[in-house]
Design a protein around this motif. Sequence first.
Motif, PDB file in Angstrom:
ATOM      1  N   ARG A 175      -2.537  12.232  -2.292  1.00  0.00           N
ATOM      2  CA  ARG A 175      -3.427  11.364  -1.519  1.00  0.00           C
ATOM      3  C   ARG A 175      -3.006  11.409  -0.060  1.00  0.00           C
ATOM      4  O   ARG A 175      -1.840  11.603   0.251  1.00  0.00           O
ATOM      5  N   ASP A 230       0.874  -1.178   0.000  1.00  0.00           N
ATOM      6  CA  ASP A 230       0.000   0.000   0.000  1.00  0.00           C
ATOM      7  C   ASP A 230       0.906   1.221   0.000  1.00  0.00           C
ATOM      8  O   ASP A 230       1.778   1.353   0.870  1.00  0.00           O
ATOM      9  N   VAL A 238      -2.963   3.501  -2.083  1.00  0.00           N
ATOM     10  CA  VAL A 238      -3.219   2.755  -3.312  1.00  0.00           C
ATOM     11  C   VAL A 238      -2.561   1.384  -3.161  1.00  0.00           C
ATOM     12  O   VAL A 238      -1.379   1.293  -2.799  1.00  0.00           O
TER      13      VAL A 238
END
Length: 192
Positions: free
Chosen positions: A38, A32, A44
């Motif tokens: 972000r 991740d 992600v």
Amino acid sequence: MRQPYLLLDIDGVLIPFPGDNGAAPATHVRYDVVPIGRGADDPVAIWLNPDHGPLLMDVFRAGTLCPTWCSSWRQDATALIGPLLGLPPLPYVDLPRPQITTSHPNGYLWKRDYVDTWLGDAPAVWIDDDFTGLDHAWAEARTARGSATLLIQPDHHVGLKVEHLAQVTAWAARLSATGVCPSGTPHEAEAA
């Protein structure tokens, strides 16, 4: 002539797209990551093959190519992807964030015009999963003009394989043996 570039995409090359069953290849490990823009609460999920780092380092250590990220990950390639594979900081082609709905708005890979300008007349081997016939014709035309260009296109569900890197190494060795690629690069590192 300048030292050839090794342009390396990420999505579909180092991070394969899920197969029909929704799974990544068994060779890949989930991570991740938090790309620029972000928050830590919105990571992600990516899947990388830990063997890719050492395999790429073998190619890099030969010193016949200038490895460069050529991905929409831009500086995140060096900050997030490279370290997970044990790769050193690499320069990257600073691609824009195009407003497109397809990878091939003009019938060829959207990155190509930017890469063509960025490369100038430098030779290059470019690994990307999303080329079309027009991209292959472009590579042939560049080679005919004296800027050796090789496109390598992994299957986007499988990603980079040992055979692809063997092609890269053989291509670079042939160029080096003919003396067409002395040291020197046309761009300074653009890594973040």
